[in-house]
Scaffold this active site. Structure first.
Site, short mmCIF file in Angstrom:
data_model
loop_
_atom_site.label_atom_id
_atom_site.label_comp_id
_atom_site.label_asym_id
_atom_site.label_seq_id
_atom_site.Cartn_x
_atom_site.Cartn_y
_atom_site.Cartn_z
N CYS A 32 43.32 37.44 35.38
CA CYS A 32 42.03 37.60 36.07
C CYS A 32 40.96 38.22 35.17
O CYS A 32 39.78 38.24 35.54
CB CYS A 32 42.21 38.41 37.34
SG CYS A 32 43.46 37.71 38.43
N ASN A 44 40.50 35.37 46.00
CA ASN A 44 40.67 35.73 44.60
C ASN A 44 40.93 34.45 43.80
O ASN A 44 41.99 33.86 43.91
CB ASN A 44 41.85 36.70 44.49
CG ASN A 44 42.14 37.12 43.05
OD1 ASN A 44 41.68 36.49 42.11
ND2 ASN A 44 42.94 38.16 42.89
N HIS A 58 35.58 41.24 39.20
CA HIS A 58 36.59 40.29 39.62
C HIS A 58 36.77 40.46 41.12
O HIS A 58 36.92 41.57 41.62
CB HIS A 58 37.90 40.57 38.87
CG HIS A 58 39.06 39.82 39.43
ND1 HIS A 58 38.99 38.50 39.74
CD2 HIS A 58 40.32 40.24 39.75
CE1 HIS A 58 40.16 38.11 40.24
NE2 HIS A 58 40.98 39.15 40.25
#
Ligand code: COA
Length: 386
Positions: free
Chosen positions: A113, A288, A258
């Protein structure tokens, strides 16, 4: 020495929306539980004809249209992804081919990520040293393909999508001002996704069956530990990158983090002693999307008018590896004004360019048939004696 300015941006989300209620039909969970623990309401899921590379291509085509750049001018393509279709060819090479970016180097970058921030930093360095004049940096994922949809601890969190920025070198100071990249491999097992090459060799006996113990290629996560890790590192890495840029948190107009969990952002905002409004959030509607989440959120923030020329914006990512990273960017170069119609026309042309790639493939097959082996009559040479 050149400065790497962001001159184009674009994102792409698949059309299929998967709501919390739909997930609650297959695993023991609820919209209320998911929303209160994560801030997520829904996520997008790639269609059967979509891949990480096609999502990446769509985002890149949009970003190039904003930058008013033709794909043949592109010199570097980096795709940050944990869900490539192939280890090789890289997703970046497929995007290069789809775009017809005939003069570009292309490679994938794996930092989970944090991948987009890592890739942005690498591309900015390549521009600073003038090894390339521009770069397309993409974060793209099809997380839905690597989830265990029976594991309620992970399947509720992730979604699919892609975002991209175009960087251009300029002697005008600004652009990517500073970055901090960090990692801690000792926490690797807290969030992991096995690669596809754990191929048992039955003929060699049981110790050659799945030597590393992995039985399936889906994400495994210790949610509580990852939550602690994220809230621990996020504020520190933002402050470190700001320090390198000679700025403080008071100079920042927007943080694009993020998009993992709204509670992680709230805890980090407290640690930085700022309002959580300083952080841009779209996790409620995209979930996500791993390496894609920051550029997708950036595009939404621009669309909503959250960034003005001369604003300082911070991108901050964290995730598997463990990895975490932050970049400070001056949002300063206004891209050339391309009217919407013109922009859409350009994007359509880039998409039409995909046809070229298909034609090239057919051409290769035909020439291979017609020409046969490249060295049909070449005499076999003996291996040189040592
Ligand atoms: N629905 C309902 N209940 C669930 C659930 C779900 N989807 N997932 C877990 N639970 C249950 C657990 O089984 C546990 O039940 P128990 O108390 O009976 O054992 C209870 O909820 C609490 O579990 P816990 O894991 O402590 O929940 P949590 O508050 O930590 O929330 C996460 C779980 C995954 C939402 C949270 O840990 C998280 O967001 N972590 C970070 C993950 C992340 O961002 N990963 C990506 C980083 S890039």
């Amino acid at each position: 020495m050149k400065y790497a300015h962001i001159v184009g941006w674009g994102s792409y989300l698949p059309t299929r929306v998967l709501t919390n209620d739909e997930i609650a039909r297959t695993v023991d969970t609820s919209d209320e539980w998911i929303y209160s623990r994560t801030g997520i309401r829904e996520r997008r899921i790639a269609g059967s004809r979509e891949t990480t590379a096609t999502l990446a291509f769509e985002a890149a085509a949009r970003a190039l249209a904003v930058a008013d750049m033709h794909p043949s001018q592109v010199e570097l393509i980096i795709v940050a992804t944990s869900t490539p279709e192939y280890i090789f060819p890289s997703t970046a090479c497929r995007v290069q081919d789809y775009l017809g970016a005939s003069r570009a180097g292309a490679f994938d970058l794996s930092a989970a990520c944090s991948g987009f921030v890592y890739a942005l930093s690498m591309a900015a360095q390549a521009l600073a040293t003038e090894s390339v004049r521009n770069a397309v940096v993409i974060g793209a994922e099809t997380m839905s393909r690597v989830l265990d949809w029976n594991d309620r601890g992970t399947c509720i969190l992730f979604g699919d999508g892609a975002g991209a920025v175009v960087l251009k070198g300029s002697s005008i100071p600004g652009g990517v001002l500073a970055s901090t990249l960090r990692s801690d491999g000792s926490g690797g097992e807290l969030l992991s996704l096995p690669a596809v090459y754990h191929n048992p060799i039955p003929v060699l006996g049981p110790e050659y069956l799945y030597p590393n113990g992995h039985k399936k290629n889906t994400i495994a996560m210790d949610g509580r530990q990852i939550f602690r890790f994220a809230t621990h590192v996020l504020a520190d890495v933002v402050e470190d990158a700001l320090g390198k840029a000679g700025l403080t948190i008071d100079d920042v107009a927007l943080i694009v983090p993020h998009q993992a969990n709204s509670r992680i952002i709230e805890a980090s905002a407290k640690k930085l002693k700022v309002s959580s409004d300083l952080f841009y959030m779209n996790v409620d509607r995209a979930g996500n999307t791993s390496a894609a989440s920051i550029p997708i959120a950036l595009c939404d923030a621009v669309q909503e008018g959250r960034l003005k020329p001369d604003d300082n914006v911070v991108f901050v990512g964290f995730g598997g590896g463990l990895t975490w990273a932050a970049s400070v960017v001056k949002w300063d170069v206004t891209p050339p004004h391309v009217p919407l119609l013109d922009r859409e026309w350009k994007r359509a042309r880039y998409i039409a360019a995909r046809g070229r790639s298909k034609l090239r493939r057919i051409g290769r097959r035909v020439s291979s048939r017609l020409l046969g082996s490249p060295t049909p009559d070449a005499p076999l040479r003996e291996a040189p004696r040592k």
